[in-house]
Design an enzyme around this catalytic site. Structure first.
Site, PDB file in Angstrom:
ATOM      1  N   TYR A 110       7.229 -12.284  -8.314  1.00 57.52           N
ATOM      2  CA  TYR A 110       7.013 -10.885  -7.932  1.00 57.52           C
ATOM      3  C   TYR A 110       8.339 -10.216  -7.533  1.00 57.52           C
ATOM      4  O   TYR A 110       8.674  -9.141  -8.024  1.00 57.52           O
ATOM      5  CB  TYR A 110       5.999 -10.794  -6.779  1.00 57.52           C
ATOM      6  CG  TYR A 110       5.727  -9.362  -6.392  1.00 57.52           C
ATOM      7  CD1 TYR A 110       5.021  -8.518  -7.252  1.00 57.52           C
ATOM      8  CD2 TYR A 110       6.209  -8.825  -5.197  1.00 57.52           C
ATOM      9  CE1 TYR A 110       4.793  -7.181  -6.922  1.00 57.52           C
ATOM     10  CE2 TYR A 110       5.983  -7.499  -4.860  1.00 57.52           C
ATOM     11  CZ  TYR A 110       5.272  -6.682  -5.728  1.00 57.52           C
ATOM     12  OH  TYR A 110       5.055  -5.366  -5.409  1.00 57.52           O
TER      13      TYR A 110
ATOM     14  N   LYS B 103      10.366  -7.107  -9.433  1.00 59.33           N
ATOM     15  CA  LYS B 103      10.700  -5.823  -8.809  1.00 59.33           C
ATOM     16  C   LYS B 103      12.214  -5.594  -8.777  1.00 59.33           C
ATOM     17  O   LYS B 103      12.666  -4.451  -8.765  1.00 59.33           O
ATOM     18  CB  LYS B 103      10.089  -5.732  -7.408  1.00 59.33           C
ATOM     19  CG  LYS B 103       8.558  -5.705  -7.438  1.00 59.33           C
ATOM     20  CD  LYS B 103       8.010  -4.524  -8.258  1.00 59.33           C
ATOM     21  CE  LYS B 103       6.511  -4.503  -8.383  1.00 59.33           C
ATOM     22  NZ  LYS B 103       6.012  -3.419  -9.240  1.00 59.33           N
TER      23      LYS B 103
HETATM   24  N1  LIG Z   1       0.404  -2.436  -2.098  1.00 58.71           N
HETATM   25  C1  LIG Z   1       1.625  -2.780  -1.756  1.00 58.71           C
HETATM   26  O1  LIG Z   1       1.850  -3.305  -0.657  1.00 58.71           O
HETATM   27  C2  LIG Z   1       2.782  -2.507  -2.674  1.00 58.71           C
HETATM   28  C3  LIG Z   1       4.067  -2.447  -2.110  1.00 58.71           C
HETATM   29  C4  LIG Z   1       5.157  -2.209  -2.936  1.00 58.71           C
HETATM   30  C5  LIG Z   1       4.956  -2.020  -4.285  1.00 58.71           C
HETATM   31  N2  LIG Z   1       3.702  -2.080  -4.823  1.00 58.71           N
HETATM   32  C6  LIG Z   1       3.564  -1.915  -6.270  1.00 58.71           C
HETATM   33  O2  LIG Z   1       2.823  -0.753  -6.529  1.00 58.71           O
HETATM   34  C7  LIG Z   1       2.107  -0.895  -7.757  1.00 58.71           C
HETATM   35  C8  LIG Z   1       0.638  -0.551  -7.516  1.00 58.71           C
HETATM   36  O3  LIG Z   1       0.139  -1.473  -6.579  1.00 58.71           O
HETATM   37  P1  LIG Z   1      -1.165  -1.175  -5.719  1.00 58.71           P
HETATM   38  O4  LIG Z   1      -0.824  -1.452  -4.323  1.00 58.71           O
HETATM   39  O5  LIG Z   1      -1.738   0.126  -6.088  1.00 58.71           O
HETATM   40  O6  LIG Z   1      -2.073  -2.382  -6.243  1.00 58.71           O
HETATM   41  P2  LIG Z   1      -3.619  -2.439  -6.666  1.00 58.71           P
HETATM   42  O7  LIG Z   1      -4.430  -1.572  -5.767  1.00 58.71           O
HETATM   43  O8  LIG Z   1      -3.924  -3.885  -6.777  1.00 58.71           O
HETATM   44  O9  LIG Z   1      -3.615  -1.771  -8.121  1.00 58.71           O
HETATM   45  C9  LIG Z   1      -2.971  -2.397  -9.196  1.00 58.71           C
HETATM   46  C10 LIG Z   1      -3.290  -1.631 -10.453  1.00 58.71           C
HETATM   47  O10 LIG Z   1      -2.692  -2.321 -11.570  1.00 58.71           O
HETATM   48  C11 LIG Z   1      -3.670  -2.484 -12.583  1.00 58.71           C
HETATM   49  N3  LIG Z   1      -3.398  -3.672 -13.397  1.00 58.71           N
HETATM   50  C12 LIG Z   1      -3.084  -4.911 -12.975  1.00 58.71           C
HETATM   51  N4  LIG Z   1      -2.976  -5.740 -14.032  1.00 58.71           N
HETATM   52  C13 LIG Z   1      -3.221  -4.992 -15.138  1.00 58.71           C
HETATM   53  C14 LIG Z   1      -3.289  -5.281 -16.532  1.00 58.71           C
HETATM   54  N5  LIG Z   1      -3.090  -6.512 -17.021  1.00 58.71           N
HETATM   55  N6  LIG Z   1      -3.590  -4.274 -17.396  1.00 58.71           N
HETATM   56  C15 LIG Z   1      -3.831  -3.023 -16.923  1.00 58.71           C
HETATM   57  N7  LIG Z   1      -3.777  -2.692 -15.611  1.00 58.71           N
HETATM   58  C16 LIG Z   1      -3.489  -3.676 -14.733  1.00 58.71           C
HETATM   59  C17 LIG Z   1      -4.986  -2.609 -11.800  1.00 58.71           C
HETATM   60  O11 LIG Z   1      -6.083  -2.246 -12.604  1.00 58.71           O
HETATM   61  P3  LIG Z   1      -7.181  -3.252 -13.226  1.00 58.71           P
HETATM   62  O12 LIG Z   1      -7.316  -4.428 -12.320  1.00 58.71           O
HETATM   63  O13 LIG Z   1      -8.382  -2.376 -13.325  1.00 58.71           O
HETATM   64  O14 LIG Z   1      -6.631  -3.601 -14.570  1.00 58.71           O
HETATM   65  C18 LIG Z   1      -4.778  -1.543 -10.732  1.00 58.71           C
HETATM   66  O15 LIG Z   1      -5.105  -0.266 -11.220  1.00 58.71           O
HETATM   67  C19 LIG Z   1       2.332  -2.334  -8.211  1.00 58.71           C
HETATM   68  O16 LIG Z   1       3.352  -2.347  -9.189  1.00 58.71           O
HETATM   69  C20 LIG Z   1       2.808  -3.035  -6.962  1.00 58.71           C
HETATM   70  O17 LIG Z   1       3.656  -4.100  -7.260  1.00 58.71           O
HETATM   71  C21 LIG Z   1       2.605  -2.318  -4.031  1.00 58.71           C
END
Ligand SMILES: NC(=O)c1ccc[n+]([C@@H]2O[C@H](COP(=O)([O-])OP(=O)(O)OC[C@H]3O[C@@H](n4cnc5c(N)ncnc54)[C@H](OP(=O)(O)O)[C@@H]3O)[C@@H](O)[C@H]2O)c1
Length: 277
Positions: free
Chosen positions: A157, A161
């Site tokens: 991960y 990033k």
């Molecule tokens: N939450 C945090 O703490 C955090 C912090 C820093 C950065 N981020 C980054 O922000 C971004 C969004 O994260 P989030 O927090 O919103 O996570 P989340 O709520 O788990 O959402 C992740 C999204 O990615 C989609 N996804 C995952 N695998 C996929 C695939 N194979 N094909 C199509 N869609 C896929 C999921 O949709 P489906 O499962 O429906 O496919 C979902 O819409 C990510 O890149 C994460 O690394 C998150």
């Protein structure tokens, strides 16, 4: 004047079924853009689209597994059939896994490269040339404060990033002169399903950091992108963490992050990330 044959420009949000992507889609729709919502979970996409339509916005959905090699060509074909082109791309799809590389599934770890890196790069290669030709629009890439260091026990991960941060910064420089913006958004922990699904919520590091709200991150991301920013770090706690991460010598960062990510009193196994929830 726009001729009838010209496609309308849409904001295409990858990872729009929930979390930060869904929140950015709401903000873009509120700003008057038609949005195309992409992820695997068709029901969640339909609910996200209904939310946007109920507020007077326009939304289309496409259920798509971004790990599939043909994902970007299928998305481009879908947009063309819908009379749309990608004016702004939001790469928010992504996942992480906490645990030792030797203990986690090889397939699931390699999937992080497929989704967080390959799909993001492939979509960029597919849609950026059109933006440059039109001299407008751009890309919002979801990085993380994990993109500033290596991260033992969440190795794939953090590495993914780091790629997103480096790739986005270089692209920002390459295309800025064409009126196109590439913005990397690098939040600390955000209250979404990500934390539990990745197992990050059980690591001491993530427990001590305050959690940001997805709507706040989306507003900051959108505003920063619209102002042409290269990097947006939402929230004071994330900014401070990023400063510390950048100042720490690599050996110290490895020891500290390794320690706080490995320690956990929770005996539950690391969760599976495969398949649609
Ligand atoms: N939450 C945090 O703490 C955090 C912090 C820093 C950065 N981020 C980054 O922000 C971004 C969004 O994260 P989030 O927090 O919103 O996570 P989340 O709520 O788990 O959402 C992740 C999204 O990615 C989609 N996804 C995952 N695998 C996929 C695939 N194979 N094909 C199509 N869609 C896929 C999921 O949709 P489906 O499962 O429906 O496919 C979902 O819409 C990510 O890149 C994460 O690394 C998150």
């Amino acid at each position: 004047m726009t001729s009838a044959a010209e496609p309308s420009l849409a904001v295409v949000v990858l990872g729009a079924s929930r979390g930060i992507g869904r929140a950015i889609a709401r903000v873009a729709a509120r700003d008057g853009y038609p949005v195309v919502l992409v992820a695997r979970s068709a029901d969640d996409l339909a609910a996200a689209a209904a939310e946007i339509t109920a507020s007077g916005g326009k939304a289309l959905t496409m259920a798509l597994d971004l790990a599939a090699p043909e994902a970007s060509s299928r998305l481009e074909a879908f947009l063309a059939e819908s009379g749309l082109a990608c004016g702004i791309l939001v790469n928010s799809a992504g996942y992480g896994l906490r645990g030792a590389v030797t203990a986690l599934s090889a397939e699931e770890q390699l999937g992080i490269i497929d989704v967080n890196i390959r799909a993001l790069a492939d979509m960029t290669l597919r849609f950026l040339p059109g933006m440059v030709a039109r001299r407008s629009g751009g890309i919002i890439n979801l990085g993380s404060i994990a993109g500033f260091t290596p991260g033992p026990y969440m190795t794939f991960y953090y590495a993914s990033k780091n790629f997103v941060r480096s790739f986005s910064a270089a692209l920002h420089k390459e295309v800025r002169g064409f009126g196109v913006t590439v913005t990397c958004v690098a939040p600390g922990p955000v209250s979404t399903d990500f934390l539990e699904k990745s197992g990050a919520d059980r690591a001491a590091l993530f427990k001590v950091l305050p959690k940001l709200d997805a709507d706040y991150v989306a507003e900051q991301a959108w505003r920063g992108f619209k102002s042409g920013r290269r990097l947006v770090i939402p929230g004071l706690s994330s900014k401070l963490t990023a400063i510390v991460a950048r100042l720490l010598p690599t050996a110290a960062a490895l020891s500290l992050i390794g320690l706080v990510q490995r320690r956990s009193k929770d005996p539950r196994p690391y969760p599976s990330q495969t398949g649609v929830k």
